[in-house]
Design a protein around this motif. Structure first.
Motif, short mmCIF file in Angstrom:
data_model
loop_
_atom_site.label_atom_id
_atom_site.label_comp_id
_atom_site.label_asym_id
_atom_site.label_seq_id
_atom_site.Cartn_x
_atom_site.Cartn_y
_atom_site.Cartn_z
N GLY A 151 0.80 -1.22 0.00
CA GLY A 151 0.00 0.00 0.00
C GLY A 151 0.83 1.27 0.00
O GLY A 151 0.26 2.36 -0.07
N LEU A 152 2.14 1.16 0.08
CA LEU A 152 2.97 2.36 0.07
C LEU A 152 3.43 2.67 -1.35
O LEU A 152 3.71 1.77 -2.14
N ALA A 153 3.52 3.95 -1.65
CA ALA A 153 4.00 4.42 -2.95
C ALA A 153 5.51 4.59 -2.89
O ALA A 153 6.13 4.47 -1.83
N GLY A 154 6.10 4.89 -4.04
CA GLY A 154 7.55 5.06 -4.12
C GLY A 154 8.09 6.11 -3.16
O GLY A 154 9.14 5.90 -2.54
N ALA A 155 7.41 7.24 -3.04
CA ALA A 155 7.88 8.29 -2.13
C ALA A 155 7.84 7.81 -0.68
O ALA A 155 8.73 8.13 0.12
N ASP A 156 6.82 7.02 -0.34
CA ASP A 156 6.74 6.46 1.02
C ASP A 156 7.92 5.53 1.28
O ASP A 156 8.49 5.52 2.37
N LEU A 157 8.27 4.73 0.27
CA LEU A 157 9.38 3.80 0.43
C LEU A 157 10.72 4.53 0.55
O LEU A 157 11.59 4.12 1.32
N ALA A 158 10.86 5.62 -0.17
CA ALA A 158 12.07 6.46 -0.02
C ALA A 158 12.13 6.99 1.41
O ALA A 158 13.22 7.03 2.02
N ASN A 159 10.99 7.38 1.95
CA ASN A 159 10.96 7.86 3.34
C ASN A 159 11.35 6.77 4.32
O ASN A 159 12.01 7.04 5.33
N VAL A 160 10.95 5.53 4.05
CA VAL A 160 11.32 4.41 4.92
C VAL A 160 12.84 4.27 4.96
O VAL A 160 13.43 4.14 6.03
N VAL A 161 13.48 4.30 3.80
CA VAL A 161 14.95 4.16 3.75
C VAL A 161 15.61 5.34 4.47
O VAL A 161 16.54 5.15 5.27
N ASN A 162 15.12 6.54 4.21
CA ASN A 162 15.71 7.73 4.87
C ASN A 162 15.53 7.66 6.38
O ASN A 162 16.45 8.00 7.14
N GLU A 163 14.35 7.25 6.82
CA GLU A 163 14.09 7.16 8.26
C GLU A 163 14.97 6.09 8.90
O GLU A 163 15.51 6.30 9.99
N ALA A 164 15.15 4.96 8.25
CA ALA A 164 16.03 3.91 8.78
C ALA A 164 17.45 4.43 8.93
O ALA A 164 18.12 4.17 9.94
N ALA A 165 17.92 5.18 7.94
CA ALA A 165 19.27 5.75 8.01
C ALA A 165 19.37 6.76 9.15
O ALA A 165 20.37 6.77 9.89
N LEU A 166 18.35 7.59 9.32
CA LEU A 166 18.36 8.56 10.42
C LEU A 166 18.38 7.85 11.77
O LEU A 166 19.09 8.27 12.69
N LEU A 167 17.59 6.79 11.90
CA LEU A 167 17.57 6.04 13.15
C LEU A 167 18.94 5.45 13.45
O LEU A 167 19.39 5.45 14.59
#
Length: 159
Positions: A85-101
């Motif tokens: 259910g996530l779009a490409g921009a949402d998936l980019a946010n997942v990767v960015n958030e994981a890196a920030l964490l």
């Protein structure tokens, strides 16, 4: 001898070719477009592109994850299955958030655990960071709910 009155007037120049206006637009919220934009004759074609399937999500995640250092624990296929259910921009946010964490954790600023580090001291993103980033994205996306986050957690536990 001919006079200037005997000369034929030159024909008018041809009209310029019609101007072509090509508009390409994208939205992930077609439900909020102004009705005036959608009247007949405004746009010749409307092309709907659905959300990516699991293989598409994995490819999108892999594309964005190339920019971050991950350790051997990261399973992008698992992340893709948890992000239905996530779009490409949402998936980019997942990767960015994981890196920030990972960065916050390695600097002592997070409770999600630090990223693993190699011999040079470089921080790596772990599966734990991805799991936390997915839960956060599902929790805060429009229309997201704690039920969606719980479903993602169940899917991850089935692995």
């Amino acid at each position: 001898s001919s006079s200037s009155s005997d000369q034929q007037p030159s024909p008018p120049p041809p009209p310029p070719p019609p101007r072509v206006v090509l508009v390409i637009a994208a939205t992930n919220r077609p439900d909020v477009l102004d009705a005036a934009l959608l009247r007949p004759g405004r746009f010749d074609r409307h092309v709907a592109i659905g959300l990516p399937d699991a293989a598409g999500r994995e490819a999108i995640l892999a594309s964005h994850a190339r920019r971050v250092r991950t350790d051997g624990s990261v399973d992008l296929a698992r992340v893709a299955r948890a992000t239905s259910g996530l779009a490409g921009a949402d998936l980019a946010n997942v990767v960015n958030e994981a890196a920030l964490l990972a960065v916050r954790g390695s600097n002592g600023g997070g409770s999600n655990g630090g990223g693993s580090a190699d011999s040079t001291g470089a921080t790596h993103v772990t599966q734990q960071h991805f799991d936390a980033a997915v839960a956060k994205q599902l929790r805060y996306r429009p229309g997201g709910s704690s039920a969606a986050a719980m479903a993602a957690a169940v899917l991850q536990d089935l692995d």
